[in-house]
Design a protein around this motif. Structure first.
Motif, PDB file in Angstrom:
ATOM      1  N   ALA A 112       0.826  -1.213   0.000  1.00  0.00           N
ATOM      2  CA  ALA A 112       0.000   0.000   0.000  1.00  0.00           C
ATOM      3  C   ALA A 112       0.856   1.257   0.000  1.00  0.00           C
ATOM      4  O   ALA A 112       0.616   2.194  -0.772  1.00  0.00           O
ATOM      5  CB  ALA A 112      -0.936  -0.011   1.205  1.00  0.00           C
ATOM      6  N   GLU A 113       1.876   1.298   0.835  1.00  0.00           N
ATOM      7  CA  GLU A 113       2.712   2.499   0.961  1.00  0.00           C
ATOM      8  C   GLU A 113       3.516   2.767  -0.310  1.00  0.00           C
ATOM      9  O   GLU A 113       3.542   3.894  -0.821  1.00  0.00           O
ATOM     10  CB  GLU A 113       3.663   2.326   2.163  1.00  0.00           C
ATOM     11  CG  GLU A 113       4.615   3.488   2.411  1.00  0.00           C
ATOM     12  CD  GLU A 113       3.976   4.695   3.071  1.00  0.00           C
ATOM     13  OE1 GLU A 113       4.688   5.687   3.308  1.00  0.00           O
ATOM     14  OE2 GLU A 113       2.757   4.640   3.352  1.00  0.00           O
ATOM     15  N   PHE A 114       4.161   1.749  -0.839  1.00  0.00           N
ATOM     16  CA  PHE A 114       4.985   1.929  -2.042  1.00  0.00           C
ATOM     17  C   PHE A 114       4.129   2.250  -3.263  1.00  0.00           C
ATOM     18  O   PHE A 114       4.529   3.048  -4.109  1.00  0.00           O
ATOM     19  CB  PHE A 114       5.834   0.692  -2.305  1.00  0.00           C
ATOM     20  CG  PHE A 114       7.051   0.565  -1.425  1.00  0.00           C
ATOM     21  CD1 PHE A 114       8.023   1.554  -1.407  1.00  0.00           C
ATOM     22  CD2 PHE A 114       7.228  -0.559  -0.630  1.00  0.00           C
ATOM     23  CE1 PHE A 114       9.145   1.431  -0.603  1.00  0.00           C
ATOM     24  CE2 PHE A 114       8.355  -0.692   0.174  1.00  0.00           C
ATOM     25  CZ  PHE A 114       9.316   0.307   0.195  1.00  0.00           C
ATOM     26  N   SER A 115       2.963   1.624  -3.375  1.00  0.00           N
ATOM     27  CA  SER A 115       2.129   1.879  -4.552  1.00  0.00           C
ATOM     28  C   SER A 115       1.532   3.281  -4.515  1.00  0.00           C
ATOM     29  O   SER A 115       1.295   3.887  -5.563  1.00  0.00           O
ATOM     30  CB  SER A 115       1.015   0.832  -4.657  1.00  0.00           C
ATOM     31  OG  SER A 115       0.124   0.904  -3.564  1.00  0.00           O
TER      32      SER A 115
ATOM     33  N   ALA B 118      10.769   6.377  -3.475  1.00  0.00           N
ATOM     34  CA  ALA B 118      11.404   7.508  -2.807  1.00  0.00           C
ATOM     35  C   ALA B 118      10.516   8.101  -1.719  1.00  0.00           C
ATOM     36  O   ALA B 118      10.999   8.499  -0.653  1.00  0.00           O
ATOM     37  CB  ALA B 118      11.775   8.580  -3.826  1.00  0.00           C
ATOM     38  N   GLY B 119       9.214   8.169  -1.968  1.00  0.00           N
ATOM     39  CA  GLY B 119       8.314   8.814  -1.025  1.00  0.00           C
ATOM     40  C   GLY B 119       7.843   7.936   0.118  1.00  0.00           C
ATOM     41  O   GLY B 119       7.384   8.450   1.145  1.00  0.00           O
TER      42      GLY B 119
ATOM     43  N   ASN C 186       5.155   0.188 -12.649  1.00  0.00           N
ATOM     44  CA  ASN C 186       5.630   1.458 -13.194  1.00  0.00           C
ATOM     45  C   ASN C 186       6.794   1.999 -12.371  1.00  0.00           C
ATOM     46  O   ASN C 186       7.789   2.497 -12.917  1.00  0.00           O
ATOM     47  CB  ASN C 186       4.478   2.466 -13.213  1.00  0.00           C
ATOM     48  CG  ASN C 186       4.797   3.705 -14.015  1.00  0.00           C
ATOM     49  OD1 ASN C 186       5.213   3.613 -15.161  1.00  0.00           O
ATOM     50  ND2 ASN C 186       4.604   4.867 -13.426  1.00  0.00           N
ATOM     51  N   GLU C 187       6.703   1.900 -11.058  1.00  0.00           N
ATOM     52  CA  GLU C 187       7.765   2.389 -10.173  1.00  0.00           C
ATOM     53  C   GLU C 187       9.059   1.609 -10.388  1.00  0.00           C
ATOM     54  O   GLU C 187      10.151   2.183 -10.447  1.00  0.00           O
ATOM     55  CB  GLU C 187       7.317   2.266  -8.719  1.00  0.00           C
ATOM     56  CG  GLU C 187       8.278   2.847  -7.709  1.00  0.00           C
ATOM     57  CD  GLU C 187       8.382   4.362  -7.774  1.00  0.00           C
ATOM     58  OE1 GLU C 187       9.363   4.912  -7.229  1.00  0.00           O
ATOM     59  OE2 GLU C 187       7.493   5.007  -8.373  1.00  0.00           O
ATOM     60  N   GLU C 188       8.939   0.291 -10.515  1.00  0.00           N
ATOM     61  CA  GLU C 188      10.142  -0.527 -10.724  1.00  0.00           C
ATOM     62  C   GLU C 188      10.796  -0.216 -12.070  1.00  0.00           C
ATOM     63  O   GLU C 188      12.024  -0.231 -12.192  1.00  0.00           O
ATOM     64  CB  GLU C 188       9.781  -2.017 -10.627  1.00  0.00           C
ATOM     65  CG  GLU C 188      10.928  -2.974 -10.908  1.00  0.00           C
ATOM     66  CD  GLU C 188      12.069  -2.925  -9.897  1.00  0.00           C
ATOM     67  OE1 GLU C 188      13.006  -3.730 -10.044  1.00  0.00           O
ATOM     68  OE2 GLU C 188      12.046  -2.088  -8.968  1.00  0.00           O
TER      69      GLU C 188
END
Length: 215
Positions: free
Chosen positions: A28-31, A36-37, A116-118
């Motif tokens: 949940a947090e990373f998505s 970075a955030g 997308n983040e990866e």
């Protein structure tokens, strides 16, 4: 165990439960915030576990993110494997696979966000993961099997590259869902209504079949 934090003592005899809670909170947090955030403190708080214990399980933020990527990919691959595609005729199996990808992406927006983040991170965690390398081979093999059976019975053309097919199958689902906000304005349509999503699925299936069916 972090004796200074009472949260760390809530599940002292269930390390599997503690790890699962951490991963769910981290997904949940990373998505939501990206690599970075995202804050490890917030993940620990949401998992109701001490920060020290979190680091005992995952080492550091990068290792935790890699575990998150492994989890979401393992989840989709396990769901994909449960489709029992080998018992369907090749055309039906391919339609079922395209439908699965589309509906899974809709039901699990965290997957596409983390993917997308990866990619923005240059696939650094993907490259170092044996779990992901082995899982991707098995997933690709499903498409290869469907194609091979379809070629053998004359349903599909014999010159289809399975990797290109996998890329196209995933791309036509991914692009639509990741860009629907801007595309809705560009094309003047509400793209996330139930009717629009079903129409897009039908078009995705038609597109893939047009590529692979024998003339």
């Amino acid at each position: 165990m972090d004796s200074a934090d009472p949260r760390s003592a809530r599940h002292p005899r269930r390390p599997d439960l503690s790890r699962s809670r951490i991963l769910d909170a981290a997904v949940a947090e990373f998505s939501q915030k990206g690599f970075a955030g995202a804050r490890v403190d917030e993940i620990a708080a949401q998992a109701q576990i001490g920060k020290r214990m979190l680091y005992q399980y995952f080492g550091n933020k990068g290792q935790l993110f890699q575990a998150v990527i492994e989890k979401v990919y393992t989840d989709i691959w396990e769901a994909e494997a449960s489709l029992d595609l080998q018992n369907l005729p090749p055309r039906d199996a391919l339609v079922a696979l395209v439908t699965f990808v589309w509906r899974y992406y809709i039901a699990h927006p965290e997957f596409t966000k983390l993917l997308n983040e990866e990619n923005m991170l240059g696939a650094r965690h993907f490259r170092s993961s044996k779990v992901l390398r082995e899982g991707s081979v098995k997933s690709q093999f499903l498409t290869e099997q469907i194609l091979a059976r379809g070629v053998a019975d004359g349903t599909f053309r014999p010159d289809i590259d399975p990797v290109q097919l996998c890329l196209t199958k995933n791309a036509i689902c991914y692009y639509y869902l990741m860009n629907h906000a801007t595309s809705s304005h560009v094309y003047g349509r509400k793209l996330m209504t139930r009717e629009a999503l079903e129409a897009r699925l039908a078009f995705n299936i038609e597109t893939i079949l047009a590529i692979v069916l024998a003339k």
